[in-house]
Motif scaffolding. Structure first.
Motif, PDB file in Angstrom:
ATOM      1  N   LEU A 125      34.217  29.853  38.325  1.00 25.19           N
ATOM      2  CA  LEU A 125      34.290  30.573  39.592  1.00 25.19           C
ATOM      3  C   LEU A 125      35.623  30.420  40.331  1.00 25.19           C
ATOM      4  O   LEU A 125      36.165  31.418  40.819  1.00 25.19           O
ATOM      5  N   PRO A 126      36.185  29.209  40.442  1.00 24.69           N
ATOM      6  CA  PRO A 126      37.473  29.121  41.142  1.00 24.69           C
ATOM      7  C   PRO A 126      38.551  30.014  40.527  1.00 24.69           C
ATOM      8  O   PRO A 126      39.393  30.558  41.245  1.00 24.69           O
ATOM      9  N   GLU A 127      38.493  30.205  39.215  1.00 25.65           N
ATOM     10  CA  GLU A 127      39.486  31.057  38.556  1.00 25.65           C
ATOM     11  C   GLU A 127      39.248  32.532  38.833  1.00 25.65           C
ATOM     12  O   GLU A 127      40.167  33.282  39.165  1.00 25.65           O
ATOM     13  N   VAL A 128      38.005  32.965  38.705  1.00 29.19           N
ATOM     14  CA  VAL A 128      37.724  34.406  38.826  1.00 29.19           C
ATOM     15  C   VAL A 128      37.644  34.875  40.274  1.00 29.19           C
ATOM     16  O   VAL A 128      37.794  36.068  40.547  1.00 29.19           O
ATOM     17  N   LEU A 129      37.434  33.948  41.220  1.00 28.74           N
ATOM     18  CA  LEU A 129      37.414  34.336  42.631  1.00 28.74           C
ATOM     19  C   LEU A 129      38.819  34.565  43.186  1.00 28.74           C
ATOM     20  O   LEU A 129      38.984  35.252  44.196  1.00 28.74           O
ATOM     21  N   LYS A 130      39.808  33.960  42.569  1.00 33.06           N
ATOM     22  CA  LYS A 130      41.214  34.187  42.925  1.00 33.06           C
ATOM     23  C   LYS A 130      41.482  33.940  44.414  1.00 33.06           C
ATOM     24  O   LYS A 130      42.179  34.704  45.082  1.00 33.06           O
ATOM     25  N   GLY A 131      40.866  32.879  44.918  1.00 32.42           N
ATOM     26  CA  GLY A 131      41.101  32.497  46.307  1.00 32.42           C
ATOM     27  C   GLY A 131      40.192  33.155  47.326  1.00 32.42           C
ATOM     28  O   GLY A 131      40.260  32.843  48.517  1.00 32.42           O
ATOM     29  N   THR A 132      39.329  34.043  46.896  1.00 28.55           N
ATOM     30  CA  THR A 132      38.404  34.715  47.814  1.00 28.55           C
ATOM     31  C   THR A 132      37.235  33.795  48.147  1.00 28.55           C
ATOM     32  O   THR A 132      36.696  33.128  47.268  1.00 28.55           O
ATOM     33  N   SER A 133      36.829  33.766  49.395  1.00 25.84           N
ATOM     34  CA  SER A 133      35.717  32.934  49.818  1.00 25.84           C
ATOM     35  C   SER A 133      34.425  33.382  49.163  1.00 25.84           C
ATOM     36  O   SER A 133      34.167  34.583  49.015  1.00 25.84           O
ATOM     37  N   GLU A 134      33.577  32.428  48.775  1.00 24.64           N
ATOM     38  CA  GLU A 134      32.295  32.756  48.142  1.00 24.64           C
ATOM     39  C   GLU A 134      31.388  33.545  49.074  1.00 24.64           C
ATOM     40  O   GLU A 134      30.529  34.307  48.613  1.00 24.64           O
ATOM     41  N   GLY A 135      31.538  33.384  50.371  1.00 26.57           N
ATOM     42  CA  GLY A 135      30.697  34.088  51.315  1.00 26.57           C
ATOM     43  C   GLY A 135      31.091  35.536  51.546  1.00 26.57           C
ATOM     44  O   GLY A 135      30.400  36.262  52.261  1.00 26.57           O
ATOM     45  N   LYS A 136      32.182  35.964  50.933  1.00 29.26           N
ATOM     46  CA  LYS A 136      32.664  37.333  51.125  1.00 29.26           C
ATOM     47  C   LYS A 136      32.498  38.197  49.873  1.00 29.26           C
ATOM     48  O   LYS A 136      33.017  39.315  49.815  1.00 29.26           O
ATOM     49  N   VAL A 137      31.785  37.676  48.867  1.00 25.95           N
ATOM     50  CA  VAL A 137      31.647  38.431  47.622  1.00 25.95           C
ATOM     51  C   VAL A 137      30.182  38.520  47.196  1.00 25.95           C
ATOM     52  O   VAL A 137      29.319  37.798  47.696  1.00 25.95           O
ATOM     53  N   PHE A 138      29.938  39.425  46.260  1.00 24.57           N
ATOM     54  CA  PHE A 138      28.653  39.526  45.583  1.00 24.57           C
ATOM     55  C   PHE A 138      28.927  39.640  44.094  1.00 24.57           C
ATOM     56  O   PHE A 138      30.023  40.038  43.663  1.00 24.57           O
ATOM     57  N   VAL A 139      27.934  39.273  43.301  1.00 19.43           N
ATOM     58  CA  VAL A 139      28.016  39.412  41.849  1.00 19.43           C
ATOM     59  C   VAL A 139      27.025  40.497  41.444  1.00 19.43           C
ATOM     60  O   VAL A 139      25.837  40.410  41.781  1.00 19.43           O
ATOM     61  N   HIS A 140      27.505  41.498  40.749  1.00 17.76           N
ATOM     62  CA  HIS A 140      26.628  42.580  40.301  1.00 17.76           C
ATOM     63  C   HIS A 140      26.666  42.633  38.780  1.00 17.76           C
ATOM     64  O   HIS A 140      27.737  42.771  38.176  1.00 17.76           O
TER      65      HIS A 140
END
Length: 245
Positions: A125-140
């Motif tokens: 996850l730290p690699e694929v989020l690329k610095g984006t907060s976990e609370g600002k994304v969804f996984v589809h």
């Protein structure tokens, strides 16, 4: 409360199905009520479906695609099959921002054995989020099988619902009369969580309800009702979770 109840049962069903063959399924309590009260039933006294009933229907399909964040920070995407023969298709997974921007995406061909559960995608996850907060994304996640005839989808969040930064969003609608009621075509520029439809008619039923609308996507829902169109349009209420706080 309805969405919380639905999420709780959905989470349990998926966890038990992923654990196949250690656990081979789930039965949940309870389906209906014998009196009109606020309770843990998935349908109310009048038989109207709560969020839990819609969520459970999808979680119990013959094939389940189920993302899960592991304790080590890895995201695994499982496919669980209750079919008695193998199936193959494509698995597409998108990690997107709630405003519609894609953070990471993955696409691969997979073959799923009969009566099985397994992880078909594992990412850090730290690699694929690329610095984006976990609370600002969804996984589809989408598994398409049977030459495109069967499509299984699931949306997953990396943090608790109270920590998801849902944006305020406007849900656009189109209404088309069809046999037995009306077809709604709904869209939203930003992620719309647990979209709820009400008509003011206790006898109305819905092909789906409490569903998510992905940014820029459309969802078609049939509302079965005897209301004339002018009354239907006047009484129609469509809200998402972000409208409630």
């Amino acid at each position: 409360n309805h969405v919380l109840q639905g999420d709780a049962i959905k989470t349990a069903i998926e966890a038990h199905r992923r654990d196949m063959p250690y656990c081979m399924g789930t039965l949940f309590w309870q389906h209906n009520d014998c009196w009109p009260v606020a309770s843990w039933a998935s349908r109310d006294y009048y038989g109207r479906w709560k969020a839990q009933h819609y969520f459970a229907r999808k979680a119990y399909r013959d094939v389940l695609v189920s993302p899960i964040k592991e304790d080590d920070g890895q995201l695994n995407v499982y496919i669980v099959s209750d079919r008695l023969s193998a199936c193959q298709g494509t698995l597409a997974v998108t990690i997107g921002k709630l405003n519609g921007e894609t953070v990471s995406s993955f696409h691969k061909k997979v073959k799923v054995a009969a009566n099985s559960s397994g992880s078909f995608l594992a990412v850090n996850l730290p690699e694929v989020l690329k610095g984006t907060s976990e609370g600002k994304v969804f996984v589809h996640a989408v598994f398409t099988a049977d030459n495109g005839k069967s499509v299984y989808t699931n949306t997953y969040f990396l943090v608790k619902q109270k920590d998801v930064d849902y944006p305020k969003t406007k849900i656009d609608r189109e209404i088309q009369p069809v046999d037995g009621g009306y077809r709604l075509t709904l869209s939203s520029k930003s992620f719309a969580r647990a979209v709820f439809i009400a008509t003011g008619d206790a006898n109305s039923t819905f092909s789906d309800n409490y569903f998510d609308i992905l940014p820029g996507a459309t969802v078609k829902v049939t509302v079965f009702t005897t209301l004339p169109q002018d009354s239907f349009e006047k009484q129609l209420k469509i809200i998402s979770l972000s409208d409630e706080y």
